[in-house]
Design a protein around this motif. Structure first.
Motif, PDB file in Angstrom:
ATOM      1  N   GLY A  60      -9.392 -15.572  41.331  1.00 46.24           N
ATOM      2  CA  GLY A  60     -10.825 -15.237  41.284  1.00 46.24           C
ATOM      3  C   GLY A  60     -11.605 -16.034  42.304  1.00 46.24           C
ATOM      4  N   PRO A  61     -11.799 -15.474  43.513  1.00 47.35           N
ATOM      5  CA  PRO A  61     -12.506 -16.227  44.560  1.00 47.35           C
ATOM      6  C   PRO A  61     -13.932 -16.561  44.117  1.00 47.35           C
ATOM      7  N   MET A  62     -14.419 -17.733  44.507  1.00 44.75           N
ATOM      8  CA  MET A  62     -15.749 -18.173  44.058  1.00 44.75           C
ATOM      9  C   MET A  62     -16.494 -18.936  45.141  1.00 44.75           C
ATOM     10  N   ILE A  63     -17.749 -18.541  45.319  1.00 38.16           N
ATOM     11  CA  ILE A  63     -18.648 -19.360  46.135  1.00 38.16           C
ATOM     12  C   ILE A  63     -19.751 -19.970  45.256  1.00 38.16           C
ATOM     13  N   GLY A  64     -19.709 -19.668  43.963  1.00 38.37           N
ATOM     14  CA  GLY A  64     -20.711 -20.200  43.039  1.00 38.37           C
ATOM     15  C   GLY A  64     -20.402 -21.628  42.643  1.00 38.37           C
ATOM     16  N   PHE A  65     -20.642 -22.549  43.564  1.00 40.43           N
ATOM     17  CA  PHE A  65     -20.473 -23.974  43.274  1.00 40.43           C
ATOM     18  C   PHE A  65     -21.401 -24.765  44.186  1.00 40.43           C
ATOM     19  N   SER A 110     -10.971  -3.879  35.654  1.00 42.70           N
ATOM     20  CA  SER A 110     -10.180  -3.447  36.814  1.00 42.70           C
ATOM     21  C   SER A 110     -11.015  -3.638  38.078  1.00 42.70           C
ATOM     22  N   ARG A 111     -10.445  -3.259  39.182  1.00 41.89           N
ATOM     23  CA  ARG A 111     -11.122  -3.457  40.461  1.00 41.89           C
ATOM     24  C   ARG A 111     -12.476  -2.765  40.494  1.00 41.89           C
ATOM     25  N   LYS A 112     -13.420  -3.357  41.203  1.00 39.24           N
ATOM     26  CA  LYS A 112     -14.735  -2.737  41.340  1.00 39.24           C
ATOM     27  C   LYS A 112     -14.656  -1.643  42.418  1.00 39.24           C
ATOM     28  N   PRO A 113     -15.514  -0.639  42.280  1.00 40.31           N
ATOM     29  CA  PRO A 113     -15.536   0.403  43.321  1.00 40.31           C
ATOM     30  C   PRO A 113     -15.959  -0.197  44.660  1.00 40.31           C
ATOM     31  N   ARG A 114     -15.474   0.382  45.721  1.00 39.41           N
ATOM     32  CA  ARG A 114     -15.830  -0.062  47.063  1.00 39.41           C
ATOM     33  C   ARG A 114     -16.721   0.971  47.753  1.00 39.41           C
ATOM     34  N   LEU A 115     -17.416   0.552  48.797  1.00 42.33           N
ATOM     35  CA  LEU A 115     -18.136   1.494  49.647  1.00 42.33           C
ATOM     36  C   LEU A 115     -17.134   2.496  50.209  1.00 42.33           C
ATOM     37  N   VAL A 139     -14.906 -24.239  51.475  1.00 41.18           N
ATOM     38  CA  VAL A 139     -15.144 -22.839  51.842  1.00 41.18           C
ATOM     39  C   VAL A 139     -15.175 -21.953  50.608  1.00 41.18           C
ATOM     40  N   MET A 140     -14.298 -22.216  49.671  1.00 42.27           N
ATOM     41  CA  MET A 140     -14.164 -21.336  48.512  1.00 42.27           C
ATOM     42  C   MET A 140     -13.462 -22.099  47.393  1.00 42.27           C
ATOM     43  N   LEU A 141     -13.784 -21.760  46.171  1.00 44.20           N
ATOM     44  CA  LEU A 141     -12.926 -22.166  45.045  1.00 44.20           C
ATOM     45  C   LEU A 141     -12.060 -20.968  44.687  1.00 44.20           C
ATOM     46  N   GLY A 188      -3.799  -3.572  43.753  1.00 44.73           N
ATOM     47  CA  GLY A 188      -3.699  -4.077  42.384  1.00 44.73           C
ATOM     48  C   GLY A 188      -4.428  -5.381  42.143  1.00 44.73           C
ATOM     49  N   ARG A 189      -4.783  -6.091  43.200  1.00 46.23           N
ATOM     50  CA  ARG A 189      -5.451  -7.390  43.020  1.00 46.23           C
ATOM     51  C   ARG A 189      -6.836  -7.201  42.412  1.00 46.23           C
ATOM     52  N   ILE A 190      -7.192  -8.064  41.487  1.00 45.43           N
ATOM     53  CA  ILE A 190      -8.567  -8.077  40.961  1.00 45.43           C
ATOM     54  C   ILE A 190      -9.132  -9.486  41.100  1.00 45.43           C
ATOM     55  N   SER A 191     -10.439  -9.558  41.048  1.00 45.02           N
ATOM     56  CA  SER A 191     -11.095 -10.868  40.929  1.00 45.02           C
ATOM     57  C   SER A 191     -11.211 -11.155  39.436  1.00 45.02           C
ATOM     58  N   ALA A 192     -10.351 -12.007  38.941  1.00 47.76           N
ATOM     59  CA  ALA A 192     -10.248 -12.216  37.492  1.00 47.76           C
ATOM     60  C   ALA A 192     -11.339 -13.159  36.989  1.00 47.76           C
ATOM     61  N   GLN A 193     -11.810 -12.848  35.771  1.00 46.07           N
ATOM     62  CA  GLN A 193     -12.767 -13.736  35.087  1.00 46.07           C
ATOM     63  C   GLN A 193     -12.078 -14.525  33.986  1.00 46.07           C
ATOM     64  N   HIS A 194     -10.960 -13.996  33.472  1.00 47.45           N
ATOM     65  CA  HIS A 194     -10.342 -14.574  32.273  1.00 47.45           C
ATOM     66  C   HIS A 194      -8.893 -14.971  32.555  1.00 47.45           C
ATOM     67  N   GLY A 197     -20.930 -24.045  35.479  1.00 52.36           N
ATOM     68  CA  GLY A 197     -20.328 -23.746  34.179  1.00 52.36           C
ATOM     69  C   GLY A 197     -19.351 -22.591  34.168  1.00 52.36           C
ATOM     70  N   GLN A 198     -18.895 -22.135  35.307  1.00 52.66           N
ATOM     71  CA  GLN A 198     -17.965 -20.985  35.334  1.00 52.66           C
ATOM     72  C   GLN A 198     -16.614 -21.412  34.725  1.00 52.66           C
ATOM     73  N   ALA A 199     -16.357 -20.885  33.528  1.00 51.68           N
ATOM     74  CA  ALA A 199     -15.234 -21.375  32.706  1.00 51.68           C
ATOM     75  C   ALA A 199     -13.881 -21.143  33.353  1.00 51.68           C
ATOM     76  N   LYS A 200     -13.770 -20.130  34.197  1.00 52.52           N
ATOM     77  CA  LYS A 200     -12.454 -19.816  34.780  1.00 52.52           C
ATOM     78  C   LYS A 200     -11.895 -20.987  35.591  1.00 52.52           C
ATOM     79  N   VAL A 201     -12.777 -21.835  36.087  1.00 54.11           N
ATOM     80  CA  VAL A 201     -12.327 -23.000  36.857  1.00 54.11           C
ATOM     81  C   VAL A 201     -11.439 -23.903  35.999  1.00 54.11           C
TER      82      VAL A 201
HETATM   83  C1  LIG Z   1     -16.477 -15.316  48.873  1.00 58.63           C
HETATM   84  C2  LIG Z   1     -16.529 -14.831  47.456  1.00 58.63           C
HETATM   85  C3  LIG Z   1     -17.273 -15.516  46.522  1.00 58.63           C
HETATM   86  C4  LIG Z   1     -17.305 -15.113  45.187  1.00 58.63           C
HETATM   87  N1  LIG Z   1     -17.957 -15.886  44.268  1.00 58.63           N
HETATM   88  C5  LIG Z   1     -17.850 -15.578  42.951  1.00 58.63           C
HETATM   89  C6  LIG Z   1     -18.338 -16.467  41.958  1.00 58.63           C
HETATM   90  O1  LIG Z   1     -18.836 -17.556  42.225  1.00 58.63           O
HETATM   91  N2  LIG Z   1     -18.228 -16.107  40.652  1.00 58.63           N
HETATM   92  C7  LIG Z   1     -17.650 -14.932  40.285  1.00 58.63           C
HETATM   93  O2  LIG Z   1     -17.572 -14.660  39.086  1.00 58.63           O
HETATM   94  N3  LIG Z   1     -17.154 -14.073  41.209  1.00 58.63           N
HETATM   95  C8  LIG Z   1     -17.223 -14.376  42.529  1.00 58.63           C
HETATM   96  N4  LIG Z   1     -16.660 -13.548  43.479  1.00 58.63           N
HETATM   97  C9  LIG Z   1     -15.942 -12.332  43.034  1.00 58.63           C
HETATM   98  C10 LIG Z   1     -16.603 -11.027  43.469  1.00 58.63           C
HETATM   99  O3  LIG Z   1     -17.683 -10.735  42.631  1.00 58.63           O
HETATM  100  C11 LIG Z   1     -15.528  -9.934  43.446  1.00 58.63           C
HETATM  101  O4  LIG Z   1     -14.561 -10.238  44.406  1.00 58.63           O
HETATM  102  C12 LIG Z   1     -16.084  -8.563  43.740  1.00 58.63           C
HETATM  103  O5  LIG Z   1     -16.983  -8.171  42.749  1.00 58.63           O
HETATM  104  C13 LIG Z   1     -14.965  -7.527  43.827  1.00 58.63           C
HETATM  105  O6  LIG Z   1     -14.196  -7.574  42.650  1.00 58.63           O
HETATM  106  P1  LIG Z   1     -12.677  -7.067  42.656  1.00 58.63           P
HETATM  107  O7  LIG Z   1     -11.976  -7.929  43.652  1.00 58.63           O
HETATM  108  O8  LIG Z   1     -12.184  -7.314  41.254  1.00 58.63           O
HETATM  109  O9  LIG Z   1     -12.672  -5.624  42.992  1.00 58.63           O
HETATM  110  C14 LIG Z   1     -16.621 -13.933  44.803  1.00 58.63           C
HETATM  111  C15 LIG Z   1     -15.883 -13.235  45.760  1.00 58.63           C
HETATM  112  C16 LIG Z   1     -15.812 -13.691  47.055  1.00 58.63           C
HETATM  113  C17 LIG Z   1     -14.942 -12.948  48.049  1.00 58.63           C
END
Ligand SMILES: Cc1cc2nc3c(=O)[nH]c(=O)nc-3n(C[C@H](O)[C@H](O)[C@H](O)COP(=O)(O)O)c2cc1C
Length: 209
Positions: free
Chosen positions: A153-158, A190-195, A176-178, A10-16, A67-71
């Motif tokens: 929402g894990p982030m390395i974009g910083f 919703s969650r992205k498809p996986r390999l 390491v991560m935001l 159920g976990r997602i990487s949230a943008q909002h 500028g990633q607003a979710k921060v």
């Molecule tokens: C280490 C890491 C860094 C990431 N960096 C960013 C980021 O800077 N900005 C962003 O919008 N998403 C970032 N993501 C999110 C990924 O795009 C997301 O986890 C992936 O597309 C799978 O999405 P899901 O977890 O919703 O299925 C990052 C994820 C990880 C694990």
């Protein structure tokens, strides 16, 4: 499915994130407590957390995150750090296991020697281990957040240099991560498809995946 498996799926990487909903310091502490249940090499626990809740600090962190607003929108954005000198604290950490009757003293002494040899002689290995530990804690925190009805929402974009400067992070720590964590707003996908498993799994030998 168990609760844990449902949480994983159920976990997602949230943008909002809903910027009107905050988390208390006790709720933030509880999340970090759960994150620190992650395993680490020798139990060194290289993870460290800066919980960014202050509006001005969030804005500065957003600017350092391209500028990633979710921060700013999330109730809290964690800066997850790895301690590059984590192994130097191992003796004190293992003393707790000795006192709890979980580890013989002679084994603990051997572990301290081993850890000093492994990480003290290789800055690259120490850095890899700090990133590994902090990443395991980050994943645990994401699952804990999901289980508590939150999104993350894990982030390395910083820009790590900017983040270090803004928050006064010394050379001992690597960002390491935001990880923004909070209540969801509308618009998250919703969650992205996986390999496929067949694409990522091999039994008993490597192959060209
Ligand atoms: C280490 C890491 C860094 C990431 N960096 C960013 C980021 O800077 N900005 C962003 O919008 N998403 C970032 N993501 C999110 C990924 O795009 C997301 O986890 C992936 O597309 C799978 O999405 P899901 O977890 O919703 O299925 C990052 C994820 C990880 C694990």
């Amino acid at each position: 499915m168990t609760d844990t498996i449902s949480t994983i799926h159920g976990r997602i990487s949230a943008q909002h994130f809903d910027s009107s909903k905050q988390l208390s310091t006790d709720e933030i502490r509880a999340l970090v407590k759960e994150a620190t249940e992650a395993p680490s090499s020798f139990n060194i626990q290289h993870w460290r957390f800066i919980a960014v809740t202050d509006t001005a600090k969030k804005q500065a962190l957003t600017a350092a995150s391209y500028g990633q607003a979710k921060v700013s929108e999330a109730a809290v954005t964690f800066i997850i750090l790895g301690d590059l000198e984590g192994h130097t604290k191992l003796k004190g950490i293992l003393d707790q296991s000795i006192d709890a009757g979980l580890l013989p003293r002679e084994i603990a002494e051997q572990w301290v020697q081993m850890a000093n040899g492994m990480y003290g002689s290789s800055a690259a290995f120490a850095r890899d281990e700090a990133i590994r530990s902090a990443s395991l804690a980050a994943m645990t925190l994401m699952l804990a957040a999901k289980a508590r009805g939150l999104v993350s929402g894990p982030m390395i974009g910083f820009d790590p240099a900017q983040v270090k400067e803004i928050f006064g992070i010394s050379e001992q720590y690597i960002p390491v991560m935001l990880l923004p964590v909070g209540y969801p707003a509308a618009g998250n996908t919703s969650r992205k498809p996986r390999l496929q498993v067949e694409e990522v799994l091999s039994f008993n030998e490597s192959r060209q995946f």
